[in-house]
Design a protein around this motif. Structure first.
Motif, PDB file in Angstrom:
ATOM      1  N   ARG A  29      -2.175  -5.377   2.544  1.00 28.58           N
ATOM      2  CA  ARG A  29      -1.846  -6.244   1.417  1.00 28.58           C
ATOM      3  C   ARG A  29      -2.545  -5.896   0.110  1.00 28.58           C
ATOM      4  O   ARG A  29      -2.109  -6.334  -0.948  1.00 28.58           O
ATOM      5  CB  ARG A  29      -2.176  -7.700   1.769  1.00 28.58           C
ATOM      6  N   SER A  30      -3.629  -5.170   0.155  1.00 28.93           N
ATOM      7  CA  SER A  30      -4.365  -4.925  -1.088  1.00 28.93           C
ATOM      8  C   SER A  30      -4.603  -3.430  -1.293  1.00 28.93           C
ATOM      9  O   SER A  30      -4.535  -2.643  -0.364  1.00 28.93           O
ATOM     10  CB  SER A  30      -5.702  -5.672  -1.071  1.00 28.93           C
ATOM     11  N   ASP A  31      -4.870  -3.078  -2.531  1.00 32.59           N
ATOM     12  CA  ASP A  31      -5.250  -1.704  -2.901  1.00 32.59           C
ATOM     13  C   ASP A  31      -4.257  -0.648  -2.425  1.00 32.59           C
ATOM     14  O   ASP A  31      -4.650   0.440  -1.993  1.00 32.59           O
ATOM     15  CB  ASP A  31      -6.642  -1.366  -2.351  1.00 32.59           C
ATOM     16  N   LYS A  32      -2.961  -0.931  -2.527  1.00 34.35           N
ATOM     17  CA  LYS A  32      -1.958  -0.002  -1.996  1.00 34.35           C
ATOM     18  C   LYS A  32      -2.037   1.380  -2.638  1.00 34.35           C
ATOM     19  O   LYS A  32      -1.899   2.379  -1.958  1.00 34.35           O
ATOM     20  CB  LYS A  32      -0.547  -0.584  -2.108  1.00 34.35           C
ATOM     21  N   MET A  33      -2.315   1.449  -3.930  1.00 32.96           N
ATOM     22  CA  MET A  33      -2.367   2.748  -4.588  1.00 32.96           C
ATOM     23  C   MET A  33      -3.589   3.552  -4.137  1.00 32.96           C
ATOM     24  O   MET A  33      -3.496   4.751  -3.915  1.00 32.96           O
ATOM     25  CB  MET A  33      -2.362   2.582  -6.114  1.00 32.96           C
ATOM     26  N   LYS A  34      -4.741   2.897  -3.969  1.00 38.73           N
ATOM     27  CA  LYS A  34      -5.931   3.582  -3.477  1.00 38.73           C
ATOM     28  C   LYS A  34      -5.695   4.091  -2.053  1.00 38.73           C
ATOM     29  O   LYS A  34      -6.151   5.172  -1.685  1.00 38.73           O
ATOM     30  CB  LYS A  34      -7.132   2.638  -3.516  1.00 38.73           C
ATOM     31  N   ARG A  35      -4.966   3.327  -1.267  1.00 42.62           N
ATOM     32  CA  ARG A  35      -4.707   3.715   0.117  1.00 42.62           C
ATOM     33  C   ARG A  35      -3.713   4.869   0.201  1.00 42.62           C
ATOM     34  O   ARG A  35      -3.870   5.764   1.034  1.00 42.62           O
ATOM     35  CB  ARG A  35      -4.260   2.497   0.916  1.00 42.62           C
ATOM     36  N   VAL A  36      -2.720   4.873  -0.673  1.00 44.66           N
ATOM     37  CA  VAL A  36      -1.801   6.018  -0.726  1.00 44.66           C
ATOM     38  C   VAL A  36      -2.571   7.258  -1.164  1.00 44.66           C
ATOM     39  O   VAL A  36      -2.393   8.346  -0.604  1.00 44.66           O
ATOM     40  CB  VAL A  36      -0.605   5.737  -1.666  1.00 44.66           C
ATOM     41  N   GLN A  37      -3.449   7.090  -2.141  1.00 47.21           N
ATOM     42  CA  GLN A  37      -4.268   8.219  -2.598  1.00 47.21           C
ATOM     43  C   GLN A  37      -5.154   8.735  -1.470  1.00 47.21           C
ATOM     44  O   GLN A  37      -5.308   9.946  -1.306  1.00 47.21           O
ATOM     45  CB  GLN A  37      -5.126   7.819  -3.803  1.00 47.21           C
ATOM     46  N   ARG A  38      -5.714   7.849  -0.668  1.00 46.65           N
ATOM     47  CA  ARG A  38      -6.545   8.269   0.468  1.00 46.65           C
ATOM     48  C   ARG A  38      -5.715   9.106   1.440  1.00 46.65           C
ATOM     49  O   ARG A  38      -6.175  10.121   1.955  1.00 46.65           O
ATOM     50  CB  ARG A  38      -7.139   7.053   1.180  1.00 46.65           C
ATOM     51  N   PHE A  39      -4.474   8.672   1.689  1.00 44.68           N
ATOM     52  CA  PHE A  39      -3.596   9.439   2.578  1.00 44.68           C
ATOM     53  C   PHE A  39      -3.360  10.844   2.031  1.00 44.68           C
ATOM     54  O   PHE A  39      -3.521  11.825   2.752  1.00 44.68           O
ATOM     55  CB  PHE A  39      -2.258   8.718   2.785  1.00 44.68           C
ATOM     56  N   VAL A  40      -2.986  10.953   0.752  1.00 45.72           N
ATOM     57  CA  VAL A  40      -2.685  12.285   0.216  1.00 45.72           C
ATOM     58  C   VAL A  40      -3.937  13.155   0.132  1.00 45.72           C
ATOM     59  O   VAL A  40      -3.852  14.368   0.295  1.00 45.72           O
ATOM     60  CB  VAL A  40      -1.930  12.234  -1.136  1.00 45.72           C
ATOM     61  N   ASP A  41      -5.094  12.537  -0.080  1.00 45.68           N
ATOM     62  CA  ASP A  41      -6.342  13.316  -0.111  1.00 45.68           C
ATOM     63  C   ASP A  41      -6.669  13.888   1.270  1.00 45.68           C
ATOM     64  O   ASP A  41      -7.168  15.013   1.378  1.00 45.68           O
ATOM     65  CB  ASP A  41      -7.515  12.444  -0.576  1.00 45.68           C
ATOM     66  N   LEU A  42      -6.415  13.108   2.323  1.00 47.45           N
ATOM     67  CA  LEU A  42      -6.778  13.531   3.671  1.00 47.45           C
ATOM     68  C   LEU A  42      -5.657  14.251   4.419  1.00 47.45           C
ATOM     69  O   LEU A  42      -5.909  14.868   5.456  1.00 47.45           O
ATOM     70  CB  LEU A  42      -7.262  12.325   4.479  1.00 47.45           C
ATOM     71  N   TYR A  43      -4.449  14.212   3.895  1.00 45.92           N
ATOM     72  CA  TYR A  43      -3.319  14.831   4.589  1.00 45.92           C
ATOM     73  C   TYR A  43      -3.553  16.317   4.902  1.00 45.92           C
ATOM     74  O   TYR A  43      -3.256  16.751   6.019  1.00 45.92           O
ATOM     75  CB  TYR A  43      -2.019  14.652   3.810  1.00 45.92           C
ATOM     76  N   PRO A  44      -4.069  17.121   3.982  1.00 45.78           N
ATOM     77  CA  PRO A  44      -4.273  18.542   4.320  1.00 45.78           C
ATOM     78  C   PRO A  44      -5.167  18.740   5.549  1.00 45.78           C
ATOM     79  O   PRO A  44      -4.912  19.623   6.367  1.00 45.78           O
ATOM     80  CB  PRO A  44      -4.925  19.127   3.063  1.00 45.78           C
ATOM     81  N   ILE A  45      -6.163  17.910   5.704  1.00 44.42           N
ATOM     82  CA  ILE A  45      -7.054  18.009   6.862  1.00 44.42           C
ATOM     83  C   ILE A  45      -6.320  17.531   8.120  1.00 44.42           C
ATOM     84  O   ILE A  45      -6.354  18.184   9.163  1.00 44.42           O
ATOM     85  CB  ILE A  45      -8.331  17.178   6.632  1.00 44.42           C
TER      86      ILE A  45
END
Length: 146
Positions: free
Chosen positions: A98-114
């Motif tokens: 419910r909160s911080d959706k943009m920060k959470r999407v950013q976390r996904f894209v930051d960690l996706y390569p790993i």
């Protein structure tokens, strides 16, 4: 005295499909178009009635961030409790909460390569509802089971 009938025709450009039975324009207005073939590549957006504009705005912001990393949202859902979930065209389900959706999407894209380098597994689901970190469910690359 003859009665006059005034007919107004408003052309709509379809942006997406709303709740599987209506169409949505780029302003977040819903409309119905009987018998119109809908392009399968259009995003599917879901949410509580009356939240069309909020869902569209959230989708556009998240898609813009994901575009930078070559991801496309296939489906975006805002639940009755205002929690977000995304299904990407690459087959990954993101649970954003419910909160911080943009920060959470950013976390996904930051960690996706790993995450994408993880052995013989593909990412099936990523739960990003945590303040820090995430949880990942994997799918075998060969038989597509989770």
């Amino acid at each position: 005295m003859a009665a006059k009938i005034h007919v107004f025709v408003v052309e709509q450009d379809v942006f997406g499909v709303w709740n599987n039975d209506l169409l949505l324009n780029k302003f977040g207005d819903v409309f119905y178009a009987d018998g119109v073939a809908v392009d399968e590549s259009l995003p599917r957006l879901f949410g509580p009635e009356g939240n069309e504009k909020d869902v569209l705005k959230g989708y556009v912001k998240m898609q813009h961030l994901l575009d930078l990393h070559k991801f496309k949202i296939k489906e975006a859902v805002l639940s009755e409790r205002y929690a977000w979930q995304l299904w990407l065209e690459v087959g990954i389900h993101l649970n954003l909460g419910r909160s911080d959706k943009m920060k959470r999407v950013q976390r996904f894209v930051d960690l996706y390569p790993i995450l994408s380098e993880y052995g013989d597994k593909d990412i099936a689901r990523v739960d990003l509802r945590y303040d820090i970190g995430l949880a990942v469910a994997w799918r075998d690359k060969h038989n597509n089971e989770s």
